[in-house]
Design a protein around this motif. Structure first.
Motif, short mmCIF file in Angstrom:
data_model
loop_
_atom_site.label_atom_id
_atom_site.label_comp_id
_atom_site.label_asym_id
_atom_site.label_seq_id
_atom_site.Cartn_x
_atom_site.Cartn_y
_atom_site.Cartn_z
N ASN A 198 0.85 -1.19 0.00
CA ASN A 198 0.00 0.00 0.00
C ASN A 198 0.89 1.25 0.00
O ASN A 198 0.85 2.07 0.92
CB ASN A 198 -0.91 -0.01 1.24
CG ASN A 198 -2.12 0.89 1.08
OD1 ASN A 198 -2.17 1.73 0.17
ND2 ASN A 198 -3.09 0.73 1.96
N TRP A 199 1.69 1.37 -1.07
CA TRP A 199 2.71 2.41 -1.09
C TRP A 199 2.12 3.81 -1.15
O TRP A 199 2.71 4.76 -0.61
CB TRP A 199 3.65 2.18 -2.27
CG TRP A 199 2.99 2.31 -3.62
CD1 TRP A 199 2.42 1.33 -4.35
CD2 TRP A 199 2.84 3.51 -4.38
NE1 TRP A 199 1.90 1.82 -5.53
CE2 TRP A 199 2.15 3.17 -5.57
CE3 TRP A 199 3.21 4.85 -4.19
CZ2 TRP A 199 1.83 4.11 -6.55
CZ3 TRP A 199 2.89 5.79 -5.15
CH2 TRP A 199 2.22 5.42 -6.32
N ARG A 200 0.94 4.00 -1.76
CA ARG A 200 0.35 5.34 -1.84
C ARG A 200 0.01 5.86 -0.44
O ARG A 200 0.22 7.03 -0.13
CB ARG A 200 -0.91 5.31 -2.70
CG ARG A 200 -0.67 5.12 -4.19
CD ARG A 200 -1.96 5.15 -4.99
NE ARG A 200 -2.61 6.44 -4.95
CZ ARG A 200 -3.80 6.66 -4.37
NH1 ARG A 200 -4.46 5.67 -3.79
NH2 ARG A 200 -4.33 7.87 -4.40
N LEU A 215 -7.50 12.43 -2.63
CA LEU A 215 -6.67 11.45 -3.33
C LEU A 215 -7.40 10.13 -3.55
O LEU A 215 -6.84 9.19 -4.12
CB LEU A 215 -5.39 11.20 -2.53
CG LEU A 215 -4.41 12.38 -2.49
CD1 LEU A 215 -3.27 12.09 -1.52
CD2 LEU A 215 -3.86 12.68 -3.88
N SER A 246 -6.60 13.15 2.03
CA SER A 246 -6.79 11.73 1.74
C SER A 246 -8.08 11.50 0.96
O SER A 246 -8.14 10.62 0.09
CB SER A 246 -6.81 10.93 3.05
OG SER A 246 -7.85 11.38 3.91
N ALA A 267 3.31 6.69 1.38
CA ALA A 267 3.90 7.91 0.83
C ALA A 267 3.16 9.14 1.32
O ALA A 267 3.76 10.18 1.61
CB ALA A 267 3.90 7.85 -0.70
N THR A 268 1.83 9.03 1.44
CA THR A 268 1.03 10.15 1.92
C THR A 268 1.34 10.46 3.38
O THR A 268 1.48 11.63 3.76
CB THR A 268 -0.47 9.84 1.76
OG1 THR A 268 -0.76 9.54 0.39
CG2 THR A 268 -1.32 11.03 2.20
#
Length: 319
Positions: free
Chosen positions: A63-65, A254, A251, A68-69
């Motif tokens: 869950n890289w997004r 996005l 969030s 990163a957030t």
């Protein structure tokens, strides 16, 4: 009303500051406390290294997004707010306290409380474990670099090679040793969470006592009148409020799910007292450390009270 009352650790911090104000350590006793503090901090980061499971981190990296957030909020949004709001925040406090506010903005997220509040609010707990742990680990490197960048224009200098070496020796090497030893003692450390909590809080109290002892001997309370202390509270509330709003609505913009939004809010808006106090001791050896750590001490209690209310509100809306 219980949620608004300070927790036991916060009361311990207040009592430690009071003790340092009435009975500050000095001379040979202060040297003994300095050595004990260094050893406690090294043990703390060793145990954190032994506790952090590499498998969970690798599994959660998908869950890289989200991660990163959270990292962007922790290490980009906060420093930008600290700089942009300088015309508003600096007049509320002394120059040393504003330096402490900038330092607060560079710190990683908390681990235990971020995960706990995410769980209460019914968010994505596995992602919270990875996000908070990654923030804590990366903070060993990123926070000192950000401190060097942010304070370069404040007249307090920047990062020195001595500071870099001290970070490596006192924080990173014990953490890396804990990671290596995790194969043998990781399960035992995770099964004895009270030990880590004791070392965690004990090391912070030691640093706070020695820092405020030195500050009191230098006339801390003569340089910190009630209006300035009130201004510091206002500055902390402003920073936290803007971070909560940015993580919540950012969030959503996005396209994250509600569970991921909760994780981003609680992991991306918080700052770690456990990491901040040891890092401050290393980076600000020649500065009034009591003034530097006071902003994060206050921010710690404010974020706990606000996030407790927010977590229950999230939970009630998903029930």
């Amino acid at each position: 009303m219980r949620r608004f009352l300070p927790d036991g650790f916060t009361l311990s911090l207040v009592l430690t500051v009071l003790l340092a104000s009435l009975l500050p350590c000095r001379g040979a006793v202060a040297n003994v406390f300095e050595i004990a503090t260094d050893l406690a901090i090294a043990l703390l980061f060793f145990l954190h290294g032994a506790k952090l499971p590499r498998e969970a981190v690798l599994a959660g990296m998908k869950n890289w997004r989200l991660h990163a957030t959270v990292l962007a909020s922790t290490f980009v949004l906060f420093p930008v707010l600290g700089l942009v709001l300088r015309p508003v925040l600096a007049p509320l406090v002394t120059p040393d306290l504003y330096l402490g506010i900038l330092f607060l903005c560079t710190l990683p997220s908390t681990v235990q409380s971020s995960i706990a509040f995410t769980s209460i609010a019914r968010g994505n707990v596995p992602a919270a474990v990875v996000a908070a742990s990654a923030s804590s680990l990366l903070g060993i490197f990123i926070s000192p670099l950000l401190v060097g960048l942010l304070i370069a224009g404040t007249g307090h200098g920047g990062m020195s090679w001595h500071s870099v070496g001290a970070i490596v020796v006192q924080l990173f090497i014990p953490f890396a040793a804990g990671q290596i030893a995790q194969h043998w003692i990781g399960g035992w450390v995770r099964a004895h969470a009270r030990l880590l909590s004791f070392v965690d809080r004990g090391s912070i109290l030691l640093v706070v006592y020695t820092a405020f002892s030195a500050a009191v001997l230098q006339g801390l309370w003569h340089r910190l009148p009630p209006p300035v202390l009130g201004g510091l509270v206002v500055a902390n509330v402003v920073l936290l409020a803007l971070a909560l709003l940015a993580t919540r609505y950012g969030s959503r913009a996005l396209g994250f799910s509600r569970e991921d939004e909760i994780t981003i809010v609680f992991c991306g808006s918080k700052k770690s007292l456990a990491a901040g106090v040891p890092i401050a001791k290393v980076l600000f050896a020649g500065h009034p450390l009591g003034m530097i750590v006071l902003p994060i001490m206050l921010f710690h209690q404010i974020q706990l009270m606000v996030c407790a209310v927010l977590a229950r509100r999230y939970a009630s809306r998903t029930s």
